[in-house]
Design a protein around this motif. Structure first.
Motif, PDB file in Angstrom:
ATOM      1  N   THR A  33       7.412  -7.060  -0.510  1.00  0.00           N
ATOM      2  CA  THR A  33       8.157  -6.129  -1.356  1.00  0.00           C
ATOM      3  C   THR A  33       9.238  -6.860  -2.145  1.00  0.00           C
ATOM      4  OG1 THR A  33       7.749  -4.293   0.164  1.00  0.00           O
ATOM      5  CG2 THR A  33       9.587  -4.046  -1.365  1.00  0.00           C
ATOM      6  N   LEU A  34       9.980  -7.741  -1.497  1.00  0.00           N
ATOM      7  CA  LEU A  34      11.060  -8.470  -2.173  1.00  0.00           C
ATOM      8  C   LEU A  34      10.526  -9.488  -3.167  1.00  0.00           C
ATOM      9  CD1 LEU A  34      14.207  -8.203  -1.712  1.00  0.00           C
ATOM     10  CD2 LEU A  34      12.765  -7.009  -0.089  1.00  0.00           C
ATOM     11  N   LEU A  35       9.371 -10.073  -2.889  1.00  0.00           N
ATOM     12  CA  LEU A  35       8.805 -11.072  -3.790  1.00  0.00           C
ATOM     13  C   LEU A  35       7.996 -10.441  -4.916  1.00  0.00           C
ATOM     14  CD1 LEU A  35       7.688 -13.844  -1.270  1.00  0.00           C
ATOM     15  CD2 LEU A  35       9.622 -13.909  -2.866  1.00  0.00           C
ATOM     16  N   GLY A  36       7.870  -9.118  -4.899  1.00  0.00           N
ATOM     17  CA  GLY A  36       7.153  -8.445  -5.970  1.00  0.00           C
ATOM     18  C   GLY A  36       5.665  -8.629  -5.908  1.00  0.00           C
ATOM     19  N   GLN A  37       5.143  -8.984  -4.733  1.00  0.00           N
ATOM     20  CA  GLN A  37       3.711  -9.165  -4.559  1.00  0.00           C
ATOM     21  C   GLN A  37       3.068  -7.835  -4.194  1.00  0.00           C
ATOM     22  OE1 GLN A  37       3.435 -12.139  -1.518  1.00  0.00           O
ATOM     23  NE2 GLN A  37       4.248 -13.766  -2.821  1.00  0.00           N
ATOM     24  N   PRO A  38       1.775  -7.683  -4.449  1.00  0.00           N
ATOM     25  CA  PRO A  38       1.102  -6.463  -3.999  1.00  0.00           C
ATOM     26  C   PRO A  38       1.295  -6.308  -2.497  1.00  0.00           C
ATOM     27  CG  PRO A  38      -0.330  -7.716  -5.452  1.00  0.00           C
ATOM     28  CD  PRO A  38       0.870  -8.590  -5.181  1.00  0.00           C
ATOM     29  N   VAL A  39       1.676  -5.121  -2.076  1.00  0.00           N
ATOM     30  CA  VAL A  39       1.988  -4.905  -0.667  1.00  0.00           C
ATOM     31  C   VAL A  39       0.690  -4.679   0.090  1.00  0.00           C
ATOM     32  CG1 VAL A  39       3.260  -3.499   0.987  1.00  0.00           C
ATOM     33  CG2 VAL A  39       4.248  -4.001  -1.256  1.00  0.00           C
ATOM     34  N   HIS A  40       0.145  -5.773   0.612  1.00  0.00           N
ATOM     35  CA  HIS A  40      -1.062  -5.720   1.421  1.00  0.00           C
ATOM     36  C   HIS A  40      -0.753  -6.289   2.792  1.00  0.00           C
ATOM     37  CE1 HIS A  40      -3.350  -5.942  -2.646  1.00  0.00           C
ATOM     38  NE2 HIS A  40      -3.213  -4.691  -2.253  1.00  0.00           N
ATOM     39  N   ALA A  41       0.360  -5.833   3.365  1.00  0.00           N
ATOM     40  CA  ALA A  41       0.728  -6.327   4.694  1.00  0.00           C
ATOM     41  C   ALA A  41      -0.394  -6.052   5.674  1.00  0.00           C
ATOM     42  CB  ALA A  41       2.010  -5.648   5.167  1.00  0.00           C
ATOM     43  N   ALA A  42      -0.629  -7.001   6.560  1.00  0.00           N
ATOM     44  CA  ALA A  42      -1.706  -6.843   7.526  1.00  0.00           C
ATOM     45  C   ALA A  42      -1.554  -5.544   8.302  1.00  0.00           C
ATOM     46  CB  ALA A  42      -1.703  -8.034   8.496  1.00  0.00           C
ATOM     47  N   ALA A  43      -2.690  -4.917   8.566  1.00  0.00           N
ATOM     48  CA  ALA A  43      -2.634  -3.680   9.341  1.00  0.00           C
ATOM     49  C   ALA A  43      -1.982  -3.958  10.683  1.00  0.00           C
ATOM     50  CB  ALA A  43      -4.049  -3.127   9.541  1.00  0.00           C
ATOM     51  N   PRO A  44      -1.086  -3.093  11.111  1.00  0.00           N
ATOM     52  CA  PRO A  44      -0.405  -3.328  12.380  1.00  0.00           C
ATOM     53  C   PRO A  44      -1.361  -3.279  13.557  1.00  0.00           C
ATOM     54  CG  PRO A  44       0.064  -1.131  11.573  1.00  0.00           C
ATOM     55  CD  PRO A  44      -0.674  -1.839  10.477  1.00  0.00           C
ATOM     56  N   SER A  45      -1.000  -4.000  14.603  1.00  0.00           N
ATOM     57  CA  SER A  45      -1.816  -3.989  15.810  1.00  0.00           C
ATOM     58  C   SER A  45      -1.810  -2.602  16.421  1.00  0.00           C
ATOM     59  CB  SER A  45      -1.282  -5.011  16.813  1.00  0.00           C
ATOM     60  OG  SER A  45       0.052  -4.718  17.144  1.00  0.00           O
ATOM     61  N   LYS A  46      -2.810  -2.311  17.229  1.00  0.00           N
ATOM     62  CA  LYS A  46      -2.909  -0.976  17.817  1.00  0.00           C
ATOM     63  C   LYS A  46      -1.814  -0.718  18.828  1.00  0.00           C
ATOM     64  CE  LYS A  46      -7.900  -0.526  17.149  1.00  0.00           C
ATOM     65  NZ  LYS A  46      -9.197  -0.319  17.803  1.00  0.00           N
TER      66      LYS A  46
END
Length: 345
Positions: free
Chosen positions: A319-332
């Motif tokens: 978010t801060l770097l202005g990149q597409p927000v494709h954060a890894a899906a959180p663990s279960k």
């Protein structure tokens, strides 16, 4: 029932209207920077309260952060200068003399909104066509005054997210978390308003650790918000040998609950006692073992006790770097670890 947060289609496409209530130290500044950049949040205003530093310094710091970030105009209002009952005490030993690590952040040319913080909160919530989320990152004095002065408007809040409290030990004292310990009466009032509330406390606060590579990527970015975030995180590394998102983790969780595990528990605040004043008492007993007949039973709030830290540090970074927000899906199963000893924040 324990739940892991999930996002709906509406949450993905419609930003939440939020008000940040801050006592701007280093991690509050990180939270402001994230809220400015997140497409999931529509930051309506920032209100200031005594906490990490005195309230006038909090206002000054908040305006400095907005200027350094190149943020658009945003109302910033001064609020309570002291707790409801006790004299104030700060956390300058953690955040530096000025609250921002004594870093060379220029002064601001902005001016604060002339309204008191409580009046600004009231005006925004009363006129908003959508429910507003109130995110409390500081002692809850402003929110308590809002609840008592304008209860009908306060009740229109969509929800409260509070970086406060703990079910696993304290940092201001062995049992009490700083924001609640700073004004226990205010926390008691807010927790008993019956507005849906998420308590993001010390159970998860330290588990969003930022690695040195992320800090360097932020510091060397061409974006002012990222550069300032990197500077603040680098200072936290210098002072403590580690750096977590702190308050910014609560704001990231408000924007995307998928990495957070919560359970509704009754939560009360200890208002007296020699050793435990300001402690949040989280009642984890089953319903059949609770004193349901007691008229003093505390209100039930969602307590965060498990978190996927890497999910939120990746979300913050992207978010801060202005990149597409494709954060890894959180663990279960977001991890829930005991909090280790640390400073007041």
């Amino acid at each position: 029932m324990t739940t892991t947060g999930s996002s709906t289609g509406t949450e993905e496409h419609q930003a939440q209207d939020v008000i940040l209530d801050v006592d701007t130290g280093c991690d509050d500044a990180l939270a402001v920077l994230y809220a400015l950049r997140s497409p999931r949040l529509n930051l309506r205003a920032i209100t200031c309260v005594n906490g990490n530093v005195d309230v006038d310094t909090v206002v000054c710091n908040t305006l400095r952060v907005l200027d350094a970030a190149g943020a658009p105009h945003l109302p910033v209002a001064r609020g309570a200068a002291r707790p409801l009952v006790e004299p104030p005490h700060d956390a300058r030993h953690v955040h530096g003399t000025d609250g921002l690590g004594d870093l060379p952040i220029p002064g601001s040319t902005r001016t604060a909104d002339p309204r008191h913080a409580v009046e600004l909160m009231r005006d925004i919530v009363a006129t908003s066509p959508r429910p507003v989320t109130l995110i409390l990152l500081a002692p809850q004095t402003n929110a308590a005054l809002f609840a008592r002065m304008y209860p009908e408007v306060f009740a229109r809040l969509g929800r409260i997210v509070m970086m406060a409290g703990s079910g696993c030990g304290g940092n201001a004292t062995p049992t009490a978390e700083f924001n609640v310990h700073a004004d226990p009466e205010a926390a008691h009032i807010v927790l008993n308003t019956r507005v849906p509330t998420l308590m993001y406390g010390l159970d998860v606060y330290y588990q969003t650790q930022v690695d040195p590579g992320t800090v360097e990527a932020l510091r060397t970015s061409h974006l002012p918000t990222a550069q300032l975030a990197g500077l603040l995180l680098h200072e936290r590394y210098r002072r403590a040998g580690r750096a977590s998102l702190g308050d910014a983790g609560a704001v990231a969780a408000a924007s995307d609950p998928r990495g957070l595990t919560t359970t509704p528990f009754p939560v009360g605040v200890e208002l007296s006692g020699t050793w435990c004043r300001g402690t949040t008492v989280v009642d984890r007993r089953g319903p059949g073992r609770r004193d349901a007949a007691s008229s003093t039973s505390p209100s039930t709030v969602e307590v965060a006790h498990g978190i996927d830290g890497p999910h939120y540090t990746a979300l913050f970074r992207d978010t801060l770097l202005g990149q597409p927000v494709h954060a890894a899906a959180p663990s279960k199963r977001p991890r829930s670890e005991p909090v280790h000893g640390g400073s007041a924040r």
